[in-house]
Structure formats: structure tokens, C-alpha cells
Scaffold this active site. Structure first.
Site, PDB file in Angstrom:
ATOM      1  N   GLU A 133      14.626   4.781  10.569  1.00 19.60           N
ATOM      2  CA  GLU A 133      13.986   6.086  10.336  1.00 19.60           C
ATOM      3  C   GLU A 133      14.460   7.173  11.291  1.00 19.60           C
ATOM      4  O   GLU A 133      13.732   8.125  11.584  1.00 19.60           O
ATOM      5  CB  GLU A 133      12.461   5.960  10.389  1.00 19.60           C
ATOM      6  CG  GLU A 133      11.891   5.114   9.262  1.00 19.60           C
ATOM      7  CD  GLU A 133      10.373   5.139   9.203  1.00 19.60           C
ATOM      8  OE1 GLU A 133       9.744   5.500  10.217  1.00 19.60           O
ATOM      9  OE2 GLU A 133       9.808   4.800   8.150  1.00 19.60           O
ATOM     10  N   GLU A 140      11.074   0.205   2.582  1.00 19.25           N
ATOM     11  CA  GLU A 140       9.653   0.204   2.932  1.00 19.25           C
ATOM     12  C   GLU A 140       8.888   0.981   1.878  1.00 19.25           C
ATOM     13  O   GLU A 140       9.398   1.961   1.315  1.00 19.25           O
ATOM     14  CB  GLU A 140       9.392   0.839   4.309  1.00 19.25           C
ATOM     15  CG  GLU A 140       9.918   0.072   5.496  1.00 19.25           C
ATOM     16  CD  GLU A 140       9.543   0.734   6.822  1.00 19.25           C
ATOM     17  OE1 GLU A 140       8.479   1.414   6.863  1.00 19.25           O
ATOM     18  OE2 GLU A 140      10.294   0.575   7.793  1.00 19.25           O
TER      19      GLU A 140
END
Length: 811
Positions: free
Chosen positions: A387, A460
Site C-alpha cells: 500500500e 485485499e
């Protein structure tokens, strides 16, 4: 030939470090005896100060080595030390390491005194140092501390094999070629014979090649190729065939051997999806953190392997992502053996540091690929910091490094920002679009910002969007379950997706700025003890019923648990063809999977929409009965059945008049179809049917009461003489008189061990959502270990046999 011995017993530990420690004598005052794997601090389950495990500690080991090792090279390998360390042997600095997730070696050769007592000191820095990944900013997981993986001492000859790197360039060809790059260390240049032998999963020799090579001084790689290999089995998820390559180097009378496992398979992400061995395969999986209550990261082989079994065998996943770092080799060994595919990634969480930090990250990527190069389960290297923002130069380097080291695997880079620069082979993206509404994942062009299709994998979803505890109210648990079903359904239905890896398998410890305020992220489909939430059955219910029949009602089966009252609607997670419901001994109806809502699932959930007994509607025509049941189902889903509208009254009056029924009685019947209000207990029997016959049965309902506690150990046999201690999980559950877990019971239990074992964690703890688990470990002795549990509602016990024979057996 080199000798490799476990170096895990008889360590000494103290939670502090003094500058004089490396040069001290063999005193033990202030130390306690420990074994590896070891955590620097046993933490409470929750509500602790995360700084409790962030300190500098000292490990000491007093040891002897054989006199005949005097001319050998002595290498000490640590599989994982969190987060940085320095090592001294007999007061001489011999090395160290920065980074907690990859193995490293220190050379003891010049410092050790063969035949005499030696003192090894390891200074372990478990503070969250900003100069070492994953740190530098806040991180949504704890890394704990200590020498939390195993250690090994190797005595090697002047010429020895370090490792093998195995490749098959064309694995789908009928006659295959295996390239074996042998890493050999030689004290001086010489000629050597190198023989490579390939063994089948059954132990049969299937290929062999011997070559004379000219060894250079130092460490080098020497290629031996086995050609024309026939009858080779491919590594597949259902039949994960593992071959063993054995390399032998011989110089004069000295020989050394190295063995590595390998699987022949071709894995490829394309714009059309993921292909394994030429066949398209949808990837459905979960993310995993390698953490447990109390012990943090420090768990031995059996416990690490158990997580892979849970993911593959219990939940039915075919993919796991090692979020957000390289994980235990034991876990990955089990993935290789079980056929569980893996995306493995470098340590990090959103933050990218300075140039020195980046160099450490590149080194960790290199170490990860070296360690896990031969694993058939790994199909994707994660080469971005999880991320993180785009960093063109840095991620050009990580991709180039991965490709230069391993041309046979693709790269991915997990991001959560849309339209991120794609430097990797696969656009791996955390898609948290789904918030309970109709949208599940973004269209690919919105995600990538590209005008052309690329390989795309969702890495995710869910997670922090809907954190859920095992003891939450039924409607939250239901929605949690449905959200996971929706992302599975979307992953299967989208042609432009390779699949989806949802967040996440197990709850995990975190820092105070994340989670639910008690240092836990309740993002898992299981809790930290690996006990299932209802969402776990969203995955397991998709399994082929030939493997396991699943039928799990997502309900407390009590009319006072839902908002507004009533027992229905509720879902049943099942892979049965349909579910037949009985209320208080009378048949209600057969209920079928929700295919319209979940068209891509192999086994959509079954919704129980009413509890009206079948004979009540016997006066209706077939057409009106079906219409009436549809009406009930619609109102149940809307949650409006117990508050009738004028439209409802008009419809019911029409039906009452048509069949000569009492209007008030019909309204009462409708209310009762939701479970009623003020009536006697509703007790239900659910029967699951396959191929027209009942195959499973569950009893649930309001007539429940506490009936005691039950206990179950994951393993009945442990081993006392393995490379390190052995351990297993034991689960305690409070059950009602119908045999179901009681999620709201306020029960505390106490554990007593009688025999050769030790608890990991406290002896007294509460049940969480009706159940909890604990771990017991061996202490180097054999015998029977009785485990006794006592609570308010009863007692239970189980017995483990602690045997000799090595920890490799019995799994």
C-alpha cells in the site's frame, strides 16, 4: 561431509543488555533458560502496551564443539531474529543482521575453541527502528521481538554445497529438462566431481548427471543439467507432486551433499486470468499474519504448518498472501505439500524510507528469493511495499532484481491507490469498494487507469471495512459473512480478474492507532486462536461435498437477538442441495440456495425466510401457496413482517376471504412465521440433502441451556526429541443441550497440566464467543500429558501422548 545440528536448546535469556555482556564469563545470574523459538515477552491477549515488547535483550549460549571440527568451517544460521542483532563468540564480534523476516549466517570459525567451552552472546534489538523495514512510520501489525525462529550450527568441509537453485524451462513438455545451479564454496581453487540425482515423490531415481567442474576459490554457482526426463508428474493443487534433487560434490575423499524439493509446474498471470499448467484457475484466498496470542511470532513447526492446513483443508482456499513479509519456512513447506498457492512479499506497510532504507529492502527481497526460490507453491513475488505510493526508481530496481534472480516467476506490487504506475507483471490491488451495497470491485479501467487490459489480482477486500468479533450481534455476523460471499462471487464472475485474496484469515495484534482499541484488528474470518467466525463458513461451504459436508446456520436461533425481534430470516452456509426445516417437530418447508443473488458461487447460501408449518398452507392452491411464501420471504428480507402495513393487511384480508379463513388468525399465523412474539419456544431441526437424501442434521432453537464444556486437541501425539519443542492447540467450547456453541455465555475456565508439558500463556482465561483455545508444548520428556479444564458449567479433559521419534512424524 558437513554436519548440521539444531542449535535451539539451552539458551539463556535476560530482558536487558549491558555493554560488558559479550565479554563476560559463563555466569548465569540474571538469566532464565529458554528454547528457540522464543519471544522476548509473553503478552496478554489484548489491552497491553505495544511498547512492552520493544526493547533490547540478551541471549547467551554456552556450548562445546567437537575437537575433530578444528579444520572445518563453522556457520551459525538464524532463521529469524526480530528486529536487529549483533553476535559475539568468546568476546569476538562475528556478525549481525538487520531485518526480522529473513535468515542469515555468522561465521564462528575463527572465534570457536573446539573441545572447549564457548560463550555465544546475541544482542537483540526489538525496538521499532525507523531505519529498518517495515518501520519508519506507523505499521498496522506488531512484530514482537526475540529470536523467534530456529537456529542451526553447521560444520562444513573446505569444499561444501550451500544450496541448489532448480529450474525447469519447459515444464509442460513431455520430456523435461531440470537445470540445477549448485552453490559451492571452496577454500581454494580445485577440480571436483558434481553429481545431481533427481528422485520422484515415491523415492525412485528418475534422472542423474555427473560432471567435472573447476571450482574457483570462494563461493560460486555451477550448472548441471538433467535432460530427457520422462514420466514427470506435474505439481497441482490437488496432487502436489514434490521431487527431490540431490547434489553431491566430491574432491578427493571428501564429499558433501545438499538436497532440495522441487515441483514441476507452469504458473502464469495473463489478461485472461491465472493459468496453472495451461489450465485457467480462479484464485480464492485469504491473507495471513504469522502471529498468535501470548507467543507473538514464536511458534514451532507444527503450529506454523497448521495454519496452511486451516487455509487449504478447513476453509477450502487455494491461495494465500504472506502479508506483509516473508513467513516461516514451515508454513511454506506445508503450502508446497498441500498445493496451496502463495504470493510472498517483502516487509513493509505504506512507508518508503530513505536510500539506506531502500537498500535494506532490496537486500530483504534478495534474501527472500534465495530462501524460497525452489518452492512450487510461490507463484508471485510481491516487490512493492504494501500500500505504498508510487516510487518509479525504487520499484524499477525491485522488479529488475526479482527478474534477474528468477526469470520464471512474475512480480506483483500491492497498492491501494487507483491508477498507480504499473512496473510489475501483475496489477495487484487492494479493492475496498464493497461497503455492503451493490458495488463490489471497481471496473479494471477505473482501477488501473489504463486503456488496455492487464493481469489483475485483488489482494485485499473487506477487513477494516467491517471488523467483526465472534461475539457480535447476529446481524453484524451475518453481514460480515455475506460480504465475504459477495467478494468470492465477484472474483469468480469477473473475467478480467485472476481472483481475490480477501483480508484476512485470522485476527491479529496491532498498534493503538489501528484496530478496536484493545490492540487487536478483528478483521479475520477466524479469531487469533484460529476459531471460526461465521464468515469462515462462507469459504468452507464452497468446498466439494465429497471432501466435506458443511451446514452451518448463521443465527443465535432466538427471536430476541435480531433488531425488531423474530427468528427469521437467517442464512445457512452449506454445500448441500437444499435444507429442510422442522419447527417443534412439524415440517416447515424446503429451502434452496440463493442462486439469483450469488450466481457464480458453487454453493450459494440458503436463506430460511419463514417458519410457517407446511400444513397451515395446505388449504391454499399451489399458485397461491407459492405466492404467499414469496410474499413472506420478501417481507422477511425487508425486515417489515412484524410491522404490517396497510398493503399487507389488504393482501391478507383478500387471502382470508378467498379461503374462508379468520383474518385475525391469518395475521397471527404470519407473525408466527417470523418466530412469533410471546409464544412458547421455537426449536428447529435443519436437515441438509444431497442427491435426494439427508446427509447432515442440526438442532437449534430457543429451548437451549448450558450443558457443559468440551475440549479437543488438534493433535493426540507430540514428540519430545525433535529439532526444538513440539506444540499443539487445544480448544475449549461451552455447549448447549443441542450440542451447539453458546456464543454469549460468560464462562471462565482454568487449565491444569499433569505430565510432561507446559502451557504457552495463562492458565485461566475467559471463553470468547463461547470458545477459546490455548497451546501446550513439550519439555523434552516423554509420557502421558493430562489436560484438565474446569469452568462454571462443568469439567473436561483430554490426554496427549508425548513420544520419542522426532517432530517430523505424526503430522
Amino acid at each position: 561431509m558437513k554436519e548440521r545440528t539444531a542449535f535451539n536448546d539451552n539458551w539463556l535469556y535476560k530482558p536487558s543488555f549491558d555493554a560488558a555482556d559479550p565479554f563476560g564469563a559463563a555466569e548465569t545470574e540474571g538469566y532464565v533458560q529458554v528454547e528457540l523459538p522464543h519471544t522476548n515477552k509473553i503478552l496478554p491477549y489484548n489491552c497491553f502496551d505495544e511498547a512492552e515488547c520493544q526493547f533490547i535483550s540478551c541471549y547467551k549460549k554456552i556450548f562445546r564443539v567437537k575437537r575433530e571440527w578444528e579444520d572445518k568451517t563453522l556457520l551459525l544460521e538464524f532463521e529469524g531474529v526480530m528486529l536487529a542483532c549483533e553476535v559475539w563468540c568468546n568476546g569476538i564480534p562475528v556478525g549481525g543482521h538487520e531485518g526480522g523476516f529473513t535468515p542469515f549466517q555468522v561465521d564462528l570459525t575463527k572465534a570457536v575453541k573446539p573441545g572447549e567451552e564457548n560463550i555465544l552472546i546475541v544482542k537483540v534489538d526489538s525496538t521499532e527502528r525507523k531505519d529498518i523495514p517495515p518501520f519508519g512510520n506507523v505499521v498496522d501489525y506488531l512484530t514482537y521481538g526475540g529470536i523467534y525462529r530456529e537456529a542451526w550450527l553447521t560444520a562444513a568441509d573446505p569444499v561444501h554445497l550451500s544450496r541448489l537453485f532448480l529450474d525447469c524451462p519447459e515444464p509442460l513438455e513431455e520430456e523435461k529438462t531440470l537445470r540445477c545451479s549448485c552453490e559451492i564454496t571452496a577454500r581454494q581453487a580445485c577440480k571436483a566431481m558434481v553429481k545431481v540425482t533427481l528422485y520422484s515423490p515415491q523415492g525412485d531415481r528418475v534422472g542423474e548427471k555427473t560432471e567435472e567442474v573447476a571450482l574457483q576459490q570462494g563461493k560460486g554457482k555451477y550448472l548441471v543439467t538433467l535432460s530427457d526426463l520422462k514420466g514427470i508428474e506435474l505439481w497441482e493443487p490437488d496432487t502436489p507432486a514434490l521431487y527431490t534433487a540431490e547434489a553431491e560434490v566430491a574432491v578427493s575423499k571428501e564429499r558433501d551433499i545438499c538436497r532440495e524439493r522441487f515441483g514441476f509446474r507452469l504458473a502464469c498471470f495473463t489478461t485472461e486470468g491465472f493459468f496453472l499448467n495451461g489450465r485457467k484457475m480462479k484464485l480464492i484466498g485469504l491473507n495471513r499474519h504469522q502471529s498468535w496470542p501470548y507467543a507473538g511470532y514464536a511458534m514451532p513447526r507444527r503450529i506454523q504448518r497448521k495454519d496452511a492446513r486451516i487455509l487449504k483443508e478447513e476453509l477450502g482456499c487455494n491461495m494465500v498472501r504472506t502479508s506483509h513479509y516473508p513467513q516461516s519456512r514451515h508454513f511454506l513447506d506445508a503450502c508446497d505439500e498441500l498445493g496451496l498457492l502463495v504470493m510472498e512479499e517483502i516487509p513493509g506497510w505504506q512507508h518508503i524510507g530513505d536510500e539506506a532504507w531502500k537498500e535494506r529492502s532490496l537486500k530483504e527481497l534478495e534474501d527472500m528469493i534465495i530462501r524460497d526460490y525452489n518452492r512450487p507453491s510461490i507463484v508471485l513475488w510481491g516487490v512493492r511495499i504494501n500500500e505504498s505510493q508510487d516510487d518509479h526508481n525504487f520499484y524499477e530496481r525491485t522488479n529488475a532484481l526479482a527478474h534477474s534472480m528468477d526469470s520464471g516467476r512474475q512480480t506483483g506490487g500491492t497498492r491501494y491507490i487507483q491508477r498507480s504506475e504499473l512496473l510489475e507483471d501483475v496489477y495487484t490491488y487492494n479493492d475496498f469498494t464493497h461497503d455492503g451495497g451493490k458495488a463490489v470491485f471497481r471496473p479494471q479501467p477505473d482501477t488501473t487507469g489504463l486503456e488496455y487490459p492487464v493481469p489483475l489480482l485483488v489482494t485485499e477486500s473487506n477487513g477494516h471495512m467491517y471488523p467483526t468479533k465472534r461475539f457480535d450481534q447476529e446481524q453484524r455476523l451475518t453481514e460480515h459473512t455475506l460480504r465475504h460471499l459477495r467478494v468470492i462471487n465477484e472474483s469468480l464472475g469477473r473475467e478480467d480478474l485472476a481472483g481475490g485474496i480477501s483480508w484476512c484469515a485470522f485476527d491479529y495484534h496491532t498498534h493503538g492507532c489501528f484496530g478496536s482499541g484493545d490492540k487487536i484488528c478483528y478483521h479475520g474470518v477466524m479469531d487469533m486462536f484460529r476459531n471460526p467466525k461465521y464468515a469462515a463458513y462462507a469459504y468452507s461451504s464452497q468446498k466439494d461435498p465429497k471432501r466435506q459436508i458443511v451446514m452451518e446456520p448463521v443465527t443465535a436461533a432466538s427471536r430476541g437477538e435480531k433488531d425488531g425481534g423474530g427468528m427469521v430470516p437467517f442464512y445457512v452456509m452449506t454445500n448441500c442441495d437444499f435444507v429442510r426445516v422442522y419447527k417443534n417437530g412439524k415440517q416447515v418447508a424446503d429451502f434452496y440456495p440463493q442462486k439469483e443473488e450469488f450466481p457464480h458461487l458453487a454453493h450459494p447460501p440458503v436463506m430460511i425466510v419463514h417458519l410457517m408449518e407446511a400444513d397451515v398452507l395446505s388449504v391454499f392452491s399451489e399458485e397461491d401457496r407459492l405466492q404467499f411464501q414469496e410474499y413472506l420471504g420478501k417481507r422477511m428480507k425487508e425486515g417489515t413482517l412484524t410491522g404490517l402495513t396497510q398493503e399487507d393487511i389488504a393482501y391478507l384480508a383478500k387471502m382470508a376471504q378467498k379461503y374462508g379463513l379468520d383474518m385475525r388468525g391469518l395475521v397471527t399465523t404470519v407473525i408466527k412465521s417470523a418466530g412469533g412474539w410471546g409464544d412458547a419456544s421455537n426449536n428447529l431441526v435443519l436437515e441438509g440433502f444431497l442427491d435426494g437424501r439427508p446427509v447432515c442434521r442440526r438442532e437449534i432453537g430457543e429451548g437451549k441451556y448450558a450443558a457443559g464444556i468440551v475440549v479437543k486437541a488438534d493433535d493426540a501425539v507430540l514428540f519430545a526429541d525433535g529439532d526444538t519443542y513440539d506444540a499443539t492447540r487445544i480448544t475449549v467450547e461451552a455447549i448447549d443441550n443441542m450440542g451447539n456453541r453458546m456464543p454469549f455465555i460468560q464462562e471462565c475456565v482454568e487449565v491444569t497440566l499433569k505430565g510432561p508439558g507446559r502451557l504457552i500463556g495463562p492458565a485461566r482465561f475467559p471463553l470468547i464467543g463461547g470458545s477459546s483455545s490455548f497451546w501446550v508444548r513439550t519439555v523434552g520428556e516423554t509420557g502421558s500429558l493430562r489436560v484438565l479444564i474446569e469452568g462454571m458449567t462443568g469439567k473436561a479433559e483430554c490426554t496427549l501422548e508425548i513420544m520419542a521419534g522426532g517432530s517430523e512424524k505424526g503430522e
